[in-house]
Design a protein around this motif. Sequence first.
Motif, PDB file in Angstrom:
ATOM      1  N   SER A   1       0.838  -1.203   0.000  1.00 37.09           N
ATOM      2  CA  SER A   1       0.000   0.000   0.000  1.00 37.09           C
ATOM      3  C   SER A   1       0.871   1.250   0.000  1.00 37.09           C
ATOM      4  N   HIS A   2       1.956   1.211   0.766  1.00 34.64           N
ATOM      5  CA  HIS A   2       2.884   2.337   0.821  1.00 34.64           C
ATOM      6  C   HIS A   2       3.638   2.479  -0.498  1.00 34.64           C
ATOM      7  N   PHE A   3       4.050   1.343  -1.064  1.00 32.45           N
ATOM      8  CA  PHE A   3       4.727   1.384  -2.359  1.00 32.45           C
ATOM      9  C   PHE A   3       3.817   2.001  -3.428  1.00 32.45           C
ATOM     10  N   GLN A   4       2.550   1.621  -3.403  1.00 33.25           N
ATOM     11  CA  GLN A   4       1.613   2.176  -4.390  1.00 33.25           C
ATOM     12  C   GLN A   4       1.461   3.690  -4.222  1.00 33.25           C
ATOM     13  N   ALA A   5       1.474   4.152  -2.967  1.00 38.13           N
ATOM     14  CA  ALA A   5       1.347   5.593  -2.732  1.00 38.13           C
ATOM     15  C   ALA A   5       2.511   6.346  -3.367  1.00 38.13           C
ATOM     16  N   PHE A   6       3.729   5.835  -3.213  1.00 36.33           N
ATOM     17  CA  PHE A   6       4.886   6.505  -3.816  1.00 36.33           C
ATOM     18  C   PHE A   6       4.895   6.329  -5.328  1.00 36.33           C
ATOM     19  N   LEU A   7       4.434   5.188  -5.816  1.00 37.02           N
ATOM     20  CA  LEU A   7       4.321   4.982  -7.257  1.00 37.02           C
ATOM     21  C   LEU A   7       3.371   6.001  -7.868  1.00 37.02           C
ATOM     22  N   ASN A   8       2.276   6.272  -7.185  1.00 35.00           N
ATOM     23  CA  ASN A   8       1.317   7.256  -7.693  1.00 35.00           C
ATOM     24  C   ASN A   8       1.897   8.662  -7.685  1.00 35.00           C
ATOM     25  N   ILE A   9       2.783   8.955  -6.719  1.00 32.24           N
ATOM     26  CA  ILE A   9       3.474  10.250  -6.720  1.00 32.24           C
ATOM     27  C   ILE A   9       4.406  10.341  -7.925  1.00 32.24           C
ATOM     28  N   VAL A  10       5.155   9.269  -8.191  1.00 29.42           N
ATOM     29  CA  VAL A  10       6.049   9.232  -9.349  1.00 29.42           C
ATOM     30  C   VAL A  10       5.267   9.465 -10.634  1.00 29.42           C
ATOM     31  N   ARG A  11       4.079   8.888 -10.719  1.00 26.52           N
ATOM     32  CA  ARG A  11       3.252   8.995 -11.922  1.00 26.52           C
ATOM     33  C   ARG A  11       2.443  10.286 -11.973  1.00 26.52           C
ATOM     34  N   GLY A  12       2.426  11.040 -10.863  1.00 28.06           N
ATOM     35  CA  GLY A  12       1.587  12.231 -10.825  1.00 28.06           C
ATOM     36  C   GLY A  12       0.112  11.899 -10.819  1.00 28.06           C
ATOM     37  N   ASN A  13      -0.214  10.738 -10.283  1.00 31.48           N
ATOM     38  CA  ASN A  13      -1.595  10.253 -10.249  1.00 31.48           C
ATOM     39  C   ASN A  13      -1.993  10.008  -8.799  1.00 31.48           C
ATOM     40  N   LEU A  14      -2.206  11.093  -8.061  1.00 31.87           N
ATOM     41  CA  LEU A  14      -2.437  10.991  -6.629  1.00 31.87           C
ATOM     42  C   LEU A  14      -3.795  10.370  -6.336  1.00 31.87           C
ATOM     43  N   GLN A  15      -3.798   9.427  -5.381  1.00 34.44           N
ATOM     44  CA  GLN A  15      -5.014   8.696  -5.005  1.00 34.44           C
ATOM     45  C   GLN A  15      -4.993   8.450  -3.499  1.00 34.44           C
ATOM     46  N   PRO A  16      -6.156   8.095  -2.929  1.00 34.65           N
ATOM     47  CA  PRO A  16      -6.144   7.615  -1.539  1.00 34.65           C
ATOM     48  C   PRO A  16      -5.284   6.363  -1.403  1.00 34.65           C
ATOM     49  N   ILE A  17      -4.959   5.999  -0.159  1.00 31.31           N
ATOM     50  CA  ILE A  17      -4.165   4.794   0.097  1.00 31.31           C
ATOM     51  C   ILE A  17      -4.913   3.571  -0.425  1.00 31.31           C
ATOM     52  N   GLN A  18      -4.220   2.775  -1.226  1.00 33.03           N
ATOM     53  CA  GLN A  18      -4.827   1.626  -1.890  1.00 33.03           C
ATOM     54  C   GLN A  18      -4.655   0.339  -1.077  1.00 33.03           C
ATOM     55  N   PRO A  19      -5.548  -0.628  -1.270  1.00 30.21           N
ATOM     56  CA  PRO A  19      -5.387  -1.923  -0.585  1.00 30.21           C
ATOM     57  C   PRO A  19      -4.088  -2.601  -1.002  1.00 30.21           C
ATOM     58  N   PRO A  20      -3.548  -3.475  -0.158  1.00 36.29           N
ATOM     59  CA  PRO A  20      -2.325  -4.203  -0.525  1.00 36.29           C
ATOM     60  C   PRO A  20      -2.585  -5.146  -1.695  1.00 36.29           C
ATOM     61  N   VAL A  21      -1.511  -5.469  -2.407  1.00 39.05           N
ATOM     62  CA  VAL A  21      -1.595  -6.381  -3.548  1.00 39.05           C
ATOM     63  C   VAL A  21      -0.583  -7.504  -3.352  1.00 39.05           C
ATOM     64  N   ASP A  22      -0.770  -8.578  -4.110  1.00 40.73           N
ATOM     65  CA  ASP A  22       0.126  -9.728  -3.990  1.00 40.73           C
ATOM     66  C   ASP A  22       1.449  -9.522  -4.713  1.00 40.73           C
ATOM     67  N   ASN A  23       1.429  -8.715  -5.793  1.00 38.09           N
ATOM     68  CA  ASN A  23       2.626  -8.620  -6.627  1.00 38.09           C
ATOM     69  C   ASN A  23       2.750  -7.212  -7.217  1.00 38.09           C
ATOM     70  N   MET A  24       3.680  -6.420  -6.689  1.00 32.93           N
ATOM     71  CA  MET A  24       3.892  -5.069  -7.206  1.00 32.93           C
ATOM     72  C   MET A  24       4.423  -5.073  -8.638  1.00 32.93           C
ATOM     73  N   ASP A  25       5.079  -6.162  -9.045  1.00 39.31           N
ATOM     74  CA  ASP A  25       5.634  -6.205 -10.394  1.00 39.31           C
ATOM     75  C   ASP A  25       4.551  -6.163 -11.463  1.00 39.31           C
ATOM     76  N   GLU A  26       3.316  -6.420 -11.074  1.00 43.50           N
ATOM     77  CA  GLU A  26       2.207  -6.295 -12.018  1.00 43.50           C
ATOM     78  C   GLU A  26       1.752  -4.841 -12.171  1.00 43.50           C
ATOM     79  N   LEU A  27       2.258  -3.962 -11.294  1.00 38.95           N
ATOM     80  CA  LEU A  27       1.815  -2.568 -11.298  1.00 38.95           C
ATOM     81  C   LEU A  27       2.870  -1.596 -11.807  1.00 38.95           C
ATOM     82  N   TRP A  28       4.156  -1.843 -11.493  1.00 37.32           N
ATOM     83  CA  TRP A  28       5.160  -0.851 -11.862  1.00 37.32           C
ATOM     84  C   TRP A  28       6.107  -1.376 -12.931  1.00 37.32           C
ATOM     85  N   THR A  29       6.705  -0.422 -13.668  1.00 41.35           N
ATOM     86  CA  THR A  29       7.759  -0.758 -14.606  1.00 41.35           C
ATOM     87  C   THR A  29       9.063  -0.906 -13.834  1.00 41.35           C
TER      88      THR A  29
END
Length: 341
Positions: free
Chosen positions: A250-278
Amino acid sequence: MSDTNHSRTLRDIPLSVLDLAPIIQGGTATDSFRNSLDLALHVERWGFLRYWLAEHHSMPSVASSATSVLIGHIAGGTTNLRVGSGGIMLPNHSPLVIAEQFGTLESLYPGRIDLGLGRAPGSDQRTARALRRDMRIGGEDFPELLEELRDYLRPRTEGTSTGVRAIPGEGLNIPIWLLGSSDFSARLAGLLGLPFAFAGHFSPNYMQTALQTYRHCFRPSEMLDTPYAMVGVNVMAADTDEKAQRLATSHFQAFLNIVRGNLQPIQPPVDNMDELWTEFEKISVQSQLRSSVIGSPDTVKQGLEDLLAATQADELMITTQMYHHADRIRSFEIVADIWKS
């Protein structure tokens, strides 16, 4: 106040909390404030020293924008915790207003209020423009703004009461801390003999340089005889390493959204971040969060002890972003158990 004994362990230093009153996907600011007070009550019972709230603006995941108001809410609901700002972004505000706000807080909750100050906007440039009437005021003016604020808080003697006064505020003992993610505020804090808090939770690359600069530049003051450095650290603790790593997404997604300039509320945890980020995004996020301590009680204990050994911090300030409030409470409970063991 500083201890240079390199054999010092976690139990020898205070622990504190940094809270951004996180807003989760599907949640509201009302939920966030209720959860923040609940966390404050827990950590007060567990013996934590401070509970600081951070000023950020125009971020869907952060509810602590009206920082002084929320400090009053947390201080009013607790008994012993020191409550303060981590920090107030001074260029966003009139120094007189901050002196009055914290003078009011200190008058309501004597001996329990800290004023941590930063020079960053805590937002993007467009939001900074909306906050400030004069965009010529910025980080480069921070030393002057700081001196103006400190002047408002100084005692006035008989016959020196002309001019603008901060009432309440003047003459009150409100500890001022400088916060930083580079060496600018570290140097200034040292020269002024103020305590310094480094944002290790998102700027680990400059941590050692800033701490060394602060200690090298330190000059004793009425507030401190010796340097006092606090280091912020992300901690995501759970009963197993695997669970902690999953909750940390969830924390990784928050920083990923900052990198992308796509700010969102805190997201639920996921099983695999590699499916979300480059791969590039992964490197970027992990670089900013590389000092994070994530894992089971044994893993977290080792990580915090290693951080303490590396920084010789006088205090650690723990920040934890998790989707479920119960997981966040459990994380701090694990840290408390480690600390007291």
